[in-house]
Design a protein around this motif. Structure first.
Motif, mmCIF file in Angstrom:
data_model
loop_
_atom_site.group_PDB
_atom_site.id
_atom_site.type_symbol
_atom_site.label_atom_id
_atom_site.label_comp_id
_atom_site.label_asym_id
_atom_site.label_seq_id
_atom_site.Cartn_x
_atom_site.Cartn_y
_atom_site.Cartn_z
ATOM 1 N N ALA A 3 -1.836 -12.498 2.334
ATOM 2 C CA ALA A 3 -0.717 -11.562 2.273
ATOM 3 C C ALA A 3 -1.142 -10.291 1.550
ATOM 4 N N ASN A 4 -0.326 -9.254 1.640
ATOM 5 C CA ASN A 4 -0.581 -8.036 0.871
ATOM 6 C C ASN A 4 -0.636 -8.374 -0.611
ATOM 7 N N ALA A 5 -1.565 -7.755 -1.319
ATOM 8 C CA ALA A 5 -1.727 -7.946 -2.768
ATOM 9 C C ALA A 5 -2.099 -9.372 -3.133
ATOM 10 N N SER A 6 -2.682 -10.120 -2.185
ATOM 11 C CA SER A 6 -3.085 -11.491 -2.486
ATOM 12 C C SER A 6 -4.447 -11.557 -3.155
ATOM 13 N N GLY A 7 -5.278 -10.538 -2.951
ATOM 14 C CA GLY A 7 -6.621 -10.529 -3.527
ATOM 15 C C GLY A 7 -7.735 -10.413 -2.510
ATOM 16 N N LYS A 8 -7.392 -10.169 -1.220
ATOM 17 C CA LYS A 8 -8.433 -10.032 -0.192
ATOM 18 C C LYS A 8 -9.391 -8.895 -0.533
ATOM 19 N N SER A 9 -8.837 -7.729 -0.809
ATOM 20 C CA SER A 9 -9.682 -6.578 -1.119
ATOM 21 C C SER A 9 -10.429 -6.774 -2.429
ATOM 22 N N GLN A 63 -26.290 -7.672 6.093
ATOM 23 C CA GLN A 63 -24.857 -7.956 5.996
ATOM 24 C C GLN A 63 -24.032 -6.690 6.132
ATOM 25 N N LEU A 64 -22.869 -6.830 6.785
ATOM 26 C CA LEU A 64 -21.865 -5.769 6.851
ATOM 27 C C LEU A 64 -20.537 -6.359 6.422
ATOM 28 N N TRP A 65 -19.943 -5.792 5.379
ATOM 29 C CA TRP A 65 -18.623 -6.214 4.894
ATOM 30 C C TRP A 65 -17.636 -5.094 5.203
ATOM 31 N N ILE A 66 -16.492 -5.448 5.781
ATOM 32 C CA ILE A 66 -15.483 -4.453 6.146
ATOM 33 C C ILE A 66 -14.123 -4.914 5.627
ATOM 34 N N ASP A 67 -13.511 -4.098 4.807
ATOM 35 C CA ASP A 67 -12.165 -4.382 4.327
ATOM 36 C C ASP A 67 -11.156 -3.858 5.342
ATOM 37 N N GLU A 68 -10.203 -4.712 5.723
ATOM 38 C CA GLU A 68 -9.174 -4.361 6.711
ATOM 39 C C GLU A 68 -9.818 -3.854 8.009
ATOM 40 N N VAL A 69 -10.538 -4.744 8.668
ATOM 41 C CA VAL A 69 -11.279 -4.367 9.867
ATOM 42 C C VAL A 69 -10.360 -3.897 10.984
ATOM 43 N N ASP A 70 -9.106 -4.334 10.971
ATOM 44 C CA ASP A 70 -8.191 -4.014 12.055
ATOM 45 C C ASP A 70 -7.510 -2.653 11.899
ATOM 46 N N VAL A 71 -7.829 -1.891 10.837
ATOM 47 C CA VAL A 71 -7.226 -0.572 10.662
ATOM 48 C C VAL A 71 -7.655 0.336 11.811
ATOM 49 N N SER A 72 -6.682 0.871 12.531
ATOM 50 C CA SER A 72 -6.900 1.803 13.644
ATOM 51 C C SER A 72 -7.633 1.186 14.837
ATOM 52 N N LEU A 73 -7.800 -0.145 14.866
ATOM 53 C CA LEU A 73 -8.474 -0.785 15.985
ATOM 54 C C LEU A 73 -7.544 -1.772 16.678
ATOM 55 N N HIS A 74 -7.581 -1.788 17.994
ATOM 56 C CA HIS A 74 -6.862 -2.789 18.766
ATOM 57 C C HIS A 74 -7.542 -4.138 18.569
ATOM 58 N N THR A 100 -11.983 -8.608 5.927
ATOM 59 C CA THR A 100 -10.609 -9.008 5.639
ATOM 60 C C THR A 100 -9.717 -8.457 6.744
ATOM 61 N N THR A 101 -8.605 -9.130 6.983
ATOM 62 C CA THR A 101 -7.728 -8.705 8.067
ATOM 63 C C THR A 101 -6.358 -9.353 7.941
ATOM 64 N N HIS A 102 -5.368 -8.710 8.590
ATOM 65 C CA HIS A 102 -4.052 -9.311 8.788
ATOM 66 C C HIS A 102 -3.863 -9.732 10.244
#
Length: 428
Positions: free
Chosen positions: A34-40, A305-316, A342-344
């Motif tokens: 969830a938001n503010a759960s600690g993913k980032s 390695q490639l780490w991406i926070d919120e990979v789904d931002v602006s992507l389908h 990380t992703t939702h």
């Protein structure tokens, strides 16, 4: 990792396959919560670790405090050190490296290797004292002499050119972490352009055009501006690579990046006419896709390695799935590059066009304890999922936790209260 941000207690992201013995490590791991759960926070903890390895000896000032972020919601954690450790596979040999840091100094540091699965101590550090294992050969004292209280011995050893320790340092230095801050900066600083040109050198511009065409972004090609200076491109590529060359000043770096941001053109066609637009004229989705896929292909080419926070931002979702698929394929990813994100986007937990996107042991969750504010990281495999189970439906239903828990009707009650306070009744 322990005592970083909301990660109060020790947490482990285990990339050892649970169901597949064909690969020594998982190529992909997705973190949900969830938001503010600690993913980032998981990302930021790893980012801090990598930054300390890369920069503590070369770039941190001698009297500078260690810029850690301990857990702040109890008094004990504020005083206790923060700890970080990783398992690495280099040349078929496993290494375990880590350190713990207080506010002013590195308190402990260690590096072990496991050739033929037997532990060997390379070095151990307590405070300013370093002890060496018999298996660590080469010049060791030089790094100890230049090491400071707030710098890592591994960083100092890399600065002094120790062969074995530099290999470990280089493996960690090669990791790329893309978070919201770097994602916003890339298209405007010119780092995007430098990465694209670097990719072009190995694969050719046609391949990048295919990537844009495959994403259906309306872009028909990429070109270097005719007035782009090849020397400037090469300088920007060197600036883009970490660590930044010490001989390039911040002012010169800014000039190079501003110039580079104007040297890449996106080709659009309307009828028989062609239009060339700069990166600043393109949509966030176009720039995000090109940035992420370029970094992904560079990681695959290097086996890093490639780490991406919120990979789904602006992507389908389909584009995100395509990015994941690059790493999943043993044929396309023969060097074992890894993607952690990380992703939702819960659709990645299901199937797309008849294919599974994420495997059971590649799915992780983060949940924050409402009572004490501490986050817990745990895998889907803890729930003993069956192959073919509908992970998306069960996740959204709350079976695995890590989803927002809102009182029923909370938003509706708030809006009704607002209108009631303004003398307007809301009918059911």
């Amino acid at each position: 990792m322990a005592n970083h941000g909301s990660l109060r207690d020790s947490q482990e992201l285990n990339l050892v396959p649970a169901y597949d013995a064909d690969r020594p490590a998982l190529p992909v791991a997705a973190i949900y919560g969830a938001n503010a759960s600690g993913k980032s926070t998981v990302m930021k903890a790893y980012q801090f670790f990598l930054g300390a390895v890369r920069d503590s000896q070369a770039r941190w000032l001698p009297d500078e405090p260690v810029k850690r972020r301990p857990f702040l919601l109890d008094h004990d954690s504020r005083r206790e050190p923060s700890s970080y450790a990783v398992d690495l596979l280099i040349g078929g040999v496993r290494y375990v490296y880590g350190f713990s840091a207080g506010d002013r100094a590195i308190e402990e540091e260690w590096l072990y290797s496991y050739p033929k699965a037997r532990k060997r101590v390379l070095f151990e550090r307590e405070g300013g004292a370093v002890t060496f294992g018999a298996s660590l050969t080469g010049e060791r004292a030089a790094a100890e002499r230049i090491m400071r209280a707030n710098s890592l011995y591994l960083s100092a050893a890399a600065q002094s050119g120790h062969v074995v320790l530099s290999a470990v340092w280089e493996a960690l230095r090669a990791v790329v972490v893309i978070d919201d801050e770097t994602r916003q900066a890339l298209p405007t600083t010119g780092s995007l352009t430098a990465a694209v040109f670097d990719f072009f050198e190995e694969t050719g511009i046609a391949r990048a055009e295919e990537l844009l065409a495959a994403a259906d972004l309306g872009v028909h090609g990429l070109r270097a501006s005719q007035d782009a200076d090849p020397r400037l491109i090469r300088s920007a590529q060197e600036v883009w690579k970490e660590p930044m060359p010490t001989e390039i000043s911040d002012e010169l770096k800014a000039v190079i990046m501003q110039s580079m941001s104007k040297s890449l053109r996106f080709v659009h066609r309307v009828g028989d006419e062609e239009f060339l637009l700069t990166a600043e004229d393109e949509s966030a989705g176009t720039k995000t896709w090109l940035t992420l896929v370029t970094w992904a292909l560079l990681a695959i080419a290097r086996g890093t390695q490639l780490w991406i926070d919120e990979v789904d931002v602006s992507l389908h979702s389909l584009l995100t799935a395509r990015l994941v698929k690059l790493f999943q394929s043993a044929e396309l990813n023969p060097l074992g590059a890894q993607l952690v994100f990380t992703t939702h986007d819960s659709s990645l937990l299901g199937t797309m066009l008849g294919e599974e996107v994420l495997r059971r042991d590649q799915i992780w969750f983060v949940e924050k304890d409402a009572a004490n504010g501490a986050s817990e990281l745990y895998p889907l495999s803890d729930f003993k999922p069956r192959k073919g189970e509908n992970f998306e439906r069960r996740y959204l239903a709350g079976s695995y936790g890590a989803v927002p828990l809102l009182p029923g009707g909370a938003f509706e009650d708030m809006v009704e209260h607002y209108w009631g306070a303004h003398g307007k009744a809301v009918s059911a």
